[in-house]
Design an enzyme around this catalytic site. Structure first.
Site, PDB file in Angstrom:
ATOM      1  N   GLU A  12      -2.285  11.921  -1.078  1.00 46.04           N
ATOM      2  CA  GLU A  12      -3.144  11.987  -2.269  1.00 46.04           C
ATOM      3  C   GLU A  12      -4.319  12.936  -2.066  1.00 46.04           C
ATOM      4  O   GLU A  12      -5.013  13.296  -3.017  1.00 46.04           O
ATOM      5  CB  GLU A  12      -3.698  10.587  -2.597  1.00 46.04           C
ATOM      6  CG  GLU A  12      -2.643   9.527  -2.928  1.00 46.04           C
ATOM      7  CD  GLU A  12      -2.173   8.770  -1.686  1.00 46.04           C
ATOM      8  OE1 GLU A  12      -2.505   9.203  -0.555  1.00 46.04           O
ATOM      9  OE2 GLU A  12      -1.477   7.756  -1.844  1.00 46.04           O
ATOM     10  N   LYS A  21      -6.316  12.409   1.091  1.00 39.98           N
ATOM     11  CA  LYS A  21      -7.245  11.573   1.884  1.00 39.98           C
ATOM     12  C   LYS A  21      -8.028  12.419   2.886  1.00 39.98           C
ATOM     13  O   LYS A  21      -9.204  12.190   3.116  1.00 39.98           O
ATOM     14  CB  LYS A  21      -6.456  10.483   2.653  1.00 39.98           C
ATOM     15  CG  LYS A  21      -5.727   9.518   1.746  1.00 39.98           C
ATOM     16  CD  LYS A  21      -4.913   8.525   2.532  1.00 39.98           C
ATOM     17  CE  LYS A  21      -3.708   9.134   3.215  1.00 39.98           C
ATOM     18  NZ  LYS A  21      -2.680   9.643   2.301  1.00 39.98           N
ATOM     19  N   ALA A  68       1.301  10.651   9.618  1.00 39.24           N
ATOM     20  CA  ALA A  68       0.357  11.182   8.634  1.00 39.24           C
ATOM     21  C   ALA A  68       0.250  12.702   8.762  1.00 39.24           C
ATOM     22  O   ALA A  68       0.443  13.261   9.837  1.00 39.24           O
ATOM     23  CB  ALA A  68      -1.019  10.553   8.846  1.00 39.24           C
ATOM     24  N   HIS A  74      -2.732  15.134   7.249  1.00 38.21           N
ATOM     25  CA  HIS A  74      -3.936  15.245   6.420  1.00 38.21           C
ATOM     26  C   HIS A  74      -4.456  16.675   6.479  1.00 38.21           C
ATOM     27  O   HIS A  74      -4.795  17.168   7.556  1.00 38.21           O
ATOM     28  CB  HIS A  74      -5.012  14.260   6.905  1.00 38.21           C
ATOM     29  CG  HIS A  74      -4.604  12.822   6.793  1.00 38.21           C
ATOM     30  ND1 HIS A  74      -5.356  11.786   7.262  1.00 38.21           N
ATOM     31  CD2 HIS A  74      -3.506  12.251   6.244  1.00 38.21           C
ATOM     32  CE1 HIS A  74      -4.736  10.642   7.011  1.00 38.21           C
ATOM     33  NE2 HIS A  74      -3.614  10.904   6.404  1.00 38.21           N
ATOM     34  N   ARG A 103       6.400  -8.166  20.859  1.00 38.25           N
ATOM     35  CA  ARG A 103       5.605  -8.388  22.083  1.00 38.25           C
ATOM     36  C   ARG A 103       6.200  -7.709  23.312  1.00 38.25           C
ATOM     37  O   ARG A 103       6.130  -8.223  24.418  1.00 38.25           O
ATOM     38  CB  ARG A 103       5.383  -9.900  22.302  1.00 38.25           C
ATOM     39  CG  ARG A 103       4.437 -10.453  21.249  1.00 38.25           C
ATOM     40  CD  ARG A 103       4.589 -11.915  21.041  1.00 38.25           C
ATOM     41  NE  ARG A 103       5.902 -12.230  20.509  1.00 38.25           N
ATOM     42  CZ  ARG A 103       6.263 -13.454  20.130  1.00 38.25           C
ATOM     43  NH1 ARG A 103       5.418 -14.445  20.222  1.00 38.25           N
ATOM     44  NH2 ARG A 103       7.464 -13.667  19.664  1.00 38.25           N
ATOM     45  N   GLY A 132       7.538  19.069   6.618  1.00 39.22           N
ATOM     46  CA  GLY A 132       7.897  20.265   5.858  1.00 39.22           C
ATOM     47  C   GLY A 132       8.882  19.992   4.731  1.00 39.22           C
ATOM     48  O   GLY A 132       9.400  20.913   4.104  1.00 39.22           O
TER      49      GLY A 132
HETATM   50  P1  GDP Z   1      -3.351  13.368   2.653  1.00 36.93           P
HETATM   51  O1  GDP Z   1      -2.169  13.077   3.506  1.00 36.93           O
HETATM   52  O2  GDP Z   1      -3.667  12.271   1.698  1.00 36.93           O
HETATM   53  O3  GDP Z   1      -4.568  13.784   3.442  1.00 36.93           O
HETATM   54  O4  GDP Z   1      -2.944  14.616   1.744  1.00 36.93           O
HETATM   55  P2  GDP Z   1      -2.168  15.954   2.236  1.00 36.93           P
HETATM   56  O5  GDP Z   1      -3.107  16.779   3.006  1.00 36.93           O
HETATM   57  O6  GDP Z   1      -0.864  15.601   2.849  1.00 36.93           O
HETATM   58  O7  GDP Z   1      -1.821  16.605   0.836  1.00 36.93           O
HETATM   59  C1  GDP Z   1      -2.826  16.924  -0.089  1.00 36.93           C
HETATM   60  C2  GDP Z   1      -2.806  18.442  -0.358  1.00 36.93           C
HETATM   61  O8  GDP Z   1      -3.557  18.722  -1.493  1.00 36.93           O
HETATM   62  C3  GDP Z   1      -3.401  19.281   0.760  1.00 36.93           C
HETATM   63  O9  GDP Z   1      -2.737  20.502   0.815  1.00 36.93           O
HETATM   64  C4  GDP Z   1      -4.850  19.474   0.298  1.00 36.93           C
HETATM   65  O10 GDP Z   1      -5.449  20.654   0.816  1.00 36.93           O
HETATM   66  C5  GDP Z   1      -4.654  19.581  -1.179  1.00 36.93           C
HETATM   67  N1  GDP Z   1      -5.768  19.095  -2.004  1.00 36.93           N
HETATM   68  C6  GDP Z   1      -6.573  18.013  -1.809  1.00 36.93           C
HETATM   69  N2  GDP Z   1      -7.385  17.847  -2.871  1.00 36.93           N
HETATM   70  C7  GDP Z   1      -7.077  18.828  -3.748  1.00 36.93           C
HETATM   71  C8  GDP Z   1      -7.554  19.165  -5.072  1.00 36.93           C
HETATM   72  O11 GDP Z   1      -8.402  18.514  -5.654  1.00 36.93           O
HETATM   73  N3  GDP Z   1      -6.950  20.262  -5.656  1.00 36.93           N
HETATM   74  C9  GDP Z   1      -5.977  20.998  -5.058  1.00 36.93           C
HETATM   75  N4  GDP Z   1      -5.455  22.037  -5.713  1.00 36.93           N
HETATM   76  N5  GDP Z   1      -5.534  20.700  -3.828  1.00 36.93           N
HETATM   77  C10 GDP Z   1      -6.052  19.628  -3.201  1.00 36.93           C
HETATM   78  P1  IMO Z   2      -0.108  10.719   4.831  1.00 38.80           P
HETATM   79  O1  IMO Z   2      -1.100   9.982   5.677  1.00 38.80           O
HETATM   80  C1  IMO Z   2       3.704  10.568   2.714  1.00 38.80           C
HETATM   81  C2  IMO Z   2       6.835   8.057   4.477  1.00 38.80           C
HETATM   82  C3  IMO Z   2       8.059   8.736   5.082  1.00 38.80           C
HETATM   83  C4  IMO Z   2       9.109   7.673   4.804  1.00 38.80           C
HETATM   84  C5  IMO Z   2       8.341   6.371   5.036  1.00 38.80           C
HETATM   85  C6  IMO Z   2       8.540   5.768   6.431  1.00 38.80           C
HETATM   86  O2  IMO Z   2      -0.051  12.179   5.065  1.00 38.80           O
HETATM   87  O3  IMO Z   2      -0.280  10.343   3.391  1.00 38.80           O
HETATM   88  P2  IMO Z   2       7.623   6.439   8.835  1.00 38.80           P
HETATM   89  O4  IMO Z   2       7.828   7.678   9.655  1.00 38.80           O
HETATM   90  O5  IMO Z   2       6.199   6.137   8.543  1.00 38.80           O
HETATM   91  O6  IMO Z   2       8.357   5.247   9.388  1.00 38.80           O
HETATM   92  O7  IMO Z   2       8.352   6.766   7.426  1.00 38.80           O
HETATM   93  O8  IMO Z   2       6.964   6.687   4.846  1.00 38.80           O
HETATM   94  N1  IMO Z   2       5.544   8.537   5.032  1.00 38.80           N
HETATM   95  C7  IMO Z   2       4.682   9.299   4.346  1.00 38.80           C
HETATM   96  N2  IMO Z   2       4.777   9.867   3.125  1.00 38.80           N
HETATM   97  N3  IMO Z   2       2.575  10.729   3.442  1.00 38.80           N
HETATM   98  C8  IMO Z   2       2.458  10.145   4.663  1.00 38.80           C
HETATM   99  O9  IMO Z   2       1.307  10.157   5.360  1.00 38.80           O
HETATM  100  C9  IMO Z   2       3.551   9.433   5.189  1.00 38.80           C
HETATM  101  N4  IMO Z   2       3.770   8.769   6.351  1.00 38.80           N
HETATM  102  C10 IMO Z   2       4.995   8.213   6.236  1.00 38.80           C
HETATM  103  O10 IMO Z   2       8.335   9.943   4.409  1.00 38.80           O
HETATM  104  O11 IMO Z   2       9.491   7.694   3.451  1.00 38.80           O
HETATM  105 MG    MG Z   3      -0.308  13.868   3.976  1.00 34.93          MG
END
Ligand code: GDP
Ligand code: IMO
Ligand code: MG
Length: 427
Positions: free
Chosen positions: A14, A16, A39, A41, A142, A301
């Site tokens: 989203e 984060k 994750a 981010h 455990r 990816g």
């Molecule tokens: P996270 O896992 O929740 O931290 O999110 P990700 O980094 O995986 O994916 C969010 C993507 O959206 C990243 O490429 C960020 O740089 C981008 N992003 C975050 N906020 C915004 C926004 O308000 N606008 C745009 N265009 N991109 C954003």
């Molecule tokens: P961030 O923090 C989106 C998804 C995987 C899979 C399910 C279980 O970047 O938002 P796992 O490897 O955790 O056992 O996989 O959860 N998944 C995510 N999808 N963002 C993530 O992290 C994810 N971390 C795991 O794609 O469907």
């Molecule tokens: Mg992410």
């Protein structure tokens, strides 16, 4: 003692990382409380882009102490490669603290993740293949290995033996794989012990003391509400609790200490991996959201599945997390649509349903009931205040806020730190 939880309100990704980084400059500690290097981010600072997996996003803010809590699962090889990647780019990572109670993702956990997914075939979860599920399974069974176990060779050897006993039977007899040698695993893990030592701490004591001293602590979730093992779309979930309660167990801080819970909410919806997704689009709108939003997984990816905003999910996230605020991200991605559909309820077996059904079968059958809101075409990436947004963008935000059950206190209009409209202060 301001303690804020920042978590994903949908299926992860989203934004984060960006939100945590934005607040990182004003907080003393940023704590990851669950998940691991599943994750991804993304943080954009000026012309620099960082992809963080295991490390808390606060690591990029010099005044902030990043903490990996007891609820996180740590792959030491990933940890050190992430740290050295940041060091090469001039980021000081020396303040990092890691809980001695955090569990270690061992090489056999990664192997088990991959083979079980392959064995599930069409029923696979679509995990990130990072060993997350099997490591949490060992913890619950455990037979997990904790960071502190690396400092007692005899205990470590016994624990690895216990963990591998059953796994080697399974790997050789069921999956037709080679057995994994105890000594090899112990040697690899011991190899990390001294490098890890400067970071290992009693993070529970430290964080509680920090809160008593009126320090500001931000708990950063991985994944999202709908990927929560208890409250998500089980079994298509991750193996931990990204929801707000997870911050308490995953960091050792009582619920009475949490002062604010911020849900990060994308202005549309995405999901990676398998599982139900009522508003998923298979047409050119879905393709356009993916292209304009750059919706490709940071960790694997993989292309993210894309769809319209789902208010039923947002309301659910408000409820299970006790959200006090939303941070709405990626509003800029929606610029250019003449009309934007928003899912306000579901239709399940001919009946209108306003709330997320608890039954998995019902959720699989849910079709979205859409309301269409007028779009906008003006560039909003330079907007600094709510009033800078065009009327239809403001109305879109207001409509989402009304449907979702908590105030929208910030809006992302671009990936950069400063591409944010702050409406209510978080601190
Ligand atoms: P996270 O896992 O929740 O931290 O999110 P990700 O980094 O995986 O994916 C969010 C993507 O959206 C990243 O490429 C960020 O740089 C981008 N992003 C975050 N906020 C915004 C926004 O308000 N606008 C745009 N265009 N991109 C954003
Ligand atoms: P961030 O923090 C989106 C998804 C995987 C899979 C399910 C279980 O970047 O938002 P796992 O490897 O955790 O056992 O996989 O959860 N998944 C995510 N999808 N963002 C993530 O992290 C994810 N971390 C795991 O794609 O469907
Ligand atoms: Mg992410």
């Amino acid at each position: 003692m301001p303690a804020l939880v920042l978590l994903g309100a949908q299926w992860g990704d989203e934004g984060k990382g960006k939100a945590t980084d934005l607040l990182g400059g004003s907080v003393d500690y940023v704590v990851r409380y669950q998940g691991g290097n599943n994750a991804g981010h993304t943080v954009v600072v000026g012309d620099q882009k960082y992809a963080l997996h295991l490390l808390p996003s606060g690591i990029l803010s010099p005044g902030c102490t990043p903490v990996i809590g007891n609820g996180v699962v740590v792959d030491p090889s990933v940890l050190f490669s992430e740290l050295s990647g940041l060091n090469e780019r001039g980021v000081d990572t020396s303040k990092l603290l890691i809980s001695g109670n955090a569990h270690i993702i061992t090489p056999y956990n990664v192997t088990v993740d991959k083979v079980t997914e392959r064995f599930l075939g069409k029923r696979k979860i679509g995990t990130t293949g990072r060993g997350i599920g099997p490591t949490y399974a060992d913890k619950i069974n455990r037979v997990g290995i904790r960071v502190q176990d690396l400092y007692d060779e005899s205990i470590l050897t016994q624990k690895v033996e216990a963990a591998l006993d059953a796994k080697n039977q399974m790997l050789t007899k069921l999956y037709n794989r080679r057995a994994i040698a105890v000594e090899q695993v112990v040697e690899e893990l011991l190899g990390y012990a001294e490098k890890l030592r400067p970071y290992v701490a009693d993070t529970v004591l430290l964080l509680n003391q920090a809160l008593d001293d009126d320090k500001v602590v931000l708990f950063e979730g991985g994944q999202g509400t709908l990927l929560d093992i208890d409250h998500g779309t089980y079994p298509f979930v991750t193996s931990s609790n990204p929801t707000a309660g997870g911050a308490c167990t995953g960091a050792g801080v009582g619920p009475t200490k949490i002062s604010r819970v911020i849900g990060i909410l994308k202005a549309y919806t995405t999901r990676v991996g398998a599982g139900p997704f009522p508003t998923e689009l298979f047409d050119e709108d879905g393709e356009a959201l993916r292209r304009i939003g750059g919706e490709r997984g940071v960790t694997t990816g993989r292309d993210r599945r894309c769809g319209w905003f789902d208010a039923v999910i947002a309301r659910y996230a408000t409820r299970v997390n006790g959200l006090t605020d939303f941070f709405l991200t990626k509003l800029d991605v929606l610029t250019g649509w003449e009309e934007i559909p928003v899912c306000v309820a579901y239709e399940i077996d001919g009946k209108r349903v306003e709330e997320l059904p608890y039954s998995q079968s019902d959720f699989h059958h849910a079709t979205p009931v859409y309301e269409t809101l007028p779009g906008w075409s003006e560039d909003i990436t330079k907007a600094k205040s709510f009033s800078d947004l065009p009327k239809n963008a403001r109305n879109y935000v207001k409509a989402l806020e009304e449907m979702s059950g908590a105030p929208i206190s910030a809006i992302g209009v671009g990936p950069g730190r400063d591409e944010t409209i702050e409406i209510n202060s978080f601190l």
